[in-house]
Enzyme design. Structure first.
Site, PDB file in Angstrom:
ATOM      1  N   ASP A  67     -69.390  34.901 -18.843  1.00  0.00           N
ATOM      2  CA  ASP A  67     -70.350  35.213 -17.417  1.00  0.00           C
ATOM      3  C   ASP A  67     -71.351  33.761 -17.385  1.00  0.00           C
ATOM      4  OD1 ASP A  67     -71.884  35.702 -19.833  1.00  0.00           O
ATOM      5  OD2 ASP A  67     -72.523  37.699 -19.345  1.00  0.00           O
ATOM      6  N   ASP A 136     -80.282  47.136 -21.005  1.00  0.00           N
ATOM      7  CA  ASP A 136     -80.569  47.859 -19.368  1.00  0.00           C
ATOM      8  C   ASP A 136     -78.900  48.783 -20.303  1.00  0.00           C
ATOM      9  OD1 ASP A 136     -78.506  46.212 -19.317  1.00  0.00           O
ATOM     10  OD2 ASP A 136     -79.341  46.055 -16.697  1.00  0.00           O
ATOM     11  N   HIS A 138     -76.009  46.655 -20.826  1.00  0.00           N
ATOM     12  CA  HIS A 138     -74.691  45.751 -20.084  1.00  0.00           C
ATOM     13  C   HIS A 138     -74.064  44.809 -20.916  1.00  0.00           C
ATOM     14  CE1 HIS A 138     -78.220  42.580 -19.281  1.00  0.00           C
ATOM     15  NE2 HIS A 138     -77.286  41.948 -20.063  1.00  0.00           N
ATOM     16  N   GLU A 143     -73.640  45.143 -15.562  1.00  0.00           N
ATOM     17  CA  GLU A 143     -74.841  46.520 -15.269  1.00  0.00           C
ATOM     18  C   GLU A 143     -74.949  47.619 -14.460  1.00  0.00           C
ATOM     19  OE1 GLU A 143     -77.194  44.975 -16.382  1.00  0.00           O
ATOM     20  OE2 GLU A 143     -78.348  42.694 -15.181  1.00  0.00           O
TER      21      GLU A 143
HETATM   22  C1  F6R Z   1     -73.942  37.147 -22.178  1.00  0.00           C
HETATM   23  C2  F6R Z   1     -74.201  37.891 -21.887  1.00  0.00           C
HETATM   24  C3  F6R Z   1     -75.067  39.336 -21.628  1.00  0.00           C
HETATM   25  C4  F6R Z   1     -76.160  39.362 -22.900  1.00  0.00           C
HETATM   26  C5  F6R Z   1     -77.225  40.019 -22.769  1.00  0.00           C
HETATM   27  C6  F6R Z   1     -77.972  39.865 -24.825  1.00  0.00           C
HETATM   28  O1  F6R Z   1     -73.694  36.091 -21.674  1.00  0.00           O
HETATM   29  O2  F6R Z   1     -72.954  38.667 -21.979  1.00  0.00           O
HETATM   30  O3  F6R Z   1     -74.599  40.951 -21.964  1.00  0.00           O
HETATM   31  O4  F6R Z   1     -75.051  38.801 -23.923  1.00  0.00           O
HETATM   32  O5  F6R Z   1     -78.250  40.304 -22.061  1.00  0.00           O
HETATM   33  O6  F6R Z   1     -78.522  39.031 -24.246  1.00  0.00           O
HETATM   34  P1  F6R Z   1     -79.242  38.896 -25.416  1.00  0.00           P
HETATM   35  O7  F6R Z   1     -78.448  37.969 -26.798  1.00  0.00           O
HETATM   36  O8  F6R Z   1     -80.357  37.307 -24.826  1.00  0.00           O
HETATM   37  O9  F6R Z   1     -80.618  39.783 -25.949  1.00  0.00           O
END
Ligand code: F6R
Length: 271
Positions: A67, A136, A138, A143
Site C-alpha cells: 500500500d 482494527d 485490517h 479496513e
Molecule cells: C502497512 C500495512 C498495514 C500494517 C498494519 C500494522 O503496509 O499494510 O496493514 O501492517 O497497520 O501496522 P504496524 O506494524 O505499524 O502496527
C-alpha cells in the site's frame, strides 16, 4: 492457519527471518509482497544482517508493496516508498526495476490499480506475502467492511488507523486519510502468507482474525480460508487467544510427525 507463538518480538523476528530466508533459498521463491509499519522493521533489519553475512540474496527478488498513502510523493519522509528504501531496499542487492510500488500521486487511480494487478500477474503472482495486522483487523489498508474479494483500489482510512499513524507525522492534519492498497482478494491470491503481530494492542485483532468468524468487519479473518498461512506472534499479541494451548502443542509436535511415520513404516515392514 498455522499459529506460532513466540516469547517476544525478537523471537518472532528470528522465526520470520528464517522462514523468508528458507523460502528464497530452497523453495526458489522470487516474488515477495511486503508490508510497512512498525512490526516488520525488526524483520527487515534481520534480513539486512542476513544479506551482509551472505545468507540471502536479493538479486533475483521481485517485490510488490501492499500500500501507499494517497497524496505523498515517493521521496516524502512519511511515504511507504521512502520507508522501504530506508528500512530495506537501500541495504540489499535488490534491483530497482524489481521494486514495485503503488503511486501516492497517480494520474488515474483505477487505471493505476489495474496496472498494479497486471504487473503482479506478469511477475507470476506473489510467492510469499508478508503482512502486519491493524488494531482494527485490517490487512494492507483493507479496513473493516472491505469486500473480502476486493482488488487493488483506493480506501478511506478509519479514524483508528489515522490515530495509529499519527505518531509518524508532525501534525494531525498531515496524516493521510486515503491510501491505495492491494485488495483482500489480491492478498488471498498469494501462494503463501506470513503474518506478523506483536504487542498487546494487537491482542483483540488477533483473537478476531484467528478465532472469530470470517467477516468483512475483520478483513484479516479471511486468512482462515487460505491454505498456506503462518501467523507468528509474541505472547502479548496472543494473550486473548482461547486455543493457544493447541497452537503450542501443534508446534511442539509437528516436527516429530515425519520421524514417527518413518518409524511406524519400518515397524510394519519388519513384521
Ligand atoms: C502497512 C500495512 C498495514 C500494517 C498494519 C500494522 O503496509 O499494510 O496493514 O501492517 O497497520 O501496522 P504496524 O506494524 O505499524 O502496527
Amino acid at each position: 492457519m498455522n499459529v506460532v507463538i513466540k516469547a517476544d518480538p525478537k523471537a518472532v523476528t528470528e522465526f520470520a527471518c528464517e522462514m523468508v530466508r528458507e523460502r528464497l533459498a530452497h523453495d526458489r521463491y522470487r516474488v515477495l509482497g511486503l508490508p510497512t509499519g512498525g512490526t516488520p522493521v525488526l524483520l527487515y533489519q534481520a534480513l539486512i544482517a542476513s544479506y551482509q553475512r551472505g545468507e540471502v540474496d536479493f538479486a533475483e527478488v521481485i517485490t510488490f508493496n501492499l500500500d501507499e498513502y494517497l497524496g505523498l510523493e515517493p521521496t516524502h519522509p512519511q511515504s511507504y516508498r521512502r520507508f522501504m528504501e530506508e528500512n530495506l531496499f537501500s541495504h540489499v542487492n535488490i534491483r530497482p526495476e524489481n521494486i514495485h510500488f503503488l503511486s501516492g500521486l497517480p494520474d488515474d487511480i483505477d487505471e493505476h490499480c489495474a496496472d498494479y494487478e497486471r504487473k503482479i500477474v506478469e511477475a507470476g503472482g506473489i510467492n510469499l506475502q508478508i503482512l502486519g495486522l491493524g488494531r482494527d483487523g485490517h490487512i494492507g489498508f483493507n479496513e473493516p467492511t472491505s469486500s473480502l474479494r476486493s482488488r487493488t483500489r483506493d480506501k478511506t482510512l478509519t479514524k483508528a488507523t489515522i490515530e495509529d499513524n499519527r505518531r509518524y507525522f508532525a501534525r494531525e492534519e498531515d496524516v493521510p486519510r486515503w491510501a491505495l492498497t492491494m485488495g483482500v482478494g489480491t492478498i488471498m491470491d498469494a501462494h503463501e502468507i506470513l503474518l506478523l503481530a506483536t504487542g498487546r494492542n494487537k491482542a483483540d485483532a488477533m483473537k478476531a482474525m484467528v478465532e472469530g468468524p470470517m467477516t468483512a468487519m475483520c478483513p484479516g479473518s479471511v486468512l482462515q480460508v487460505h491454505p498456506r498461512v503462518t501467523v507468528v506472534c509474541d505472547e502479548a499479541a496472543a494473550a486473548k487467544l482461547d486455543h493457544d494451548a493447541y497452537y503450542r502443542w501443534m508446534e511442539e509436535n509437528d516436527y516429530r510427525m515425519q520421524g514417527f511415520l518413518d518409524e511406524q513404516r519400518r515397524r510394519v515392514e519388519s513384521n
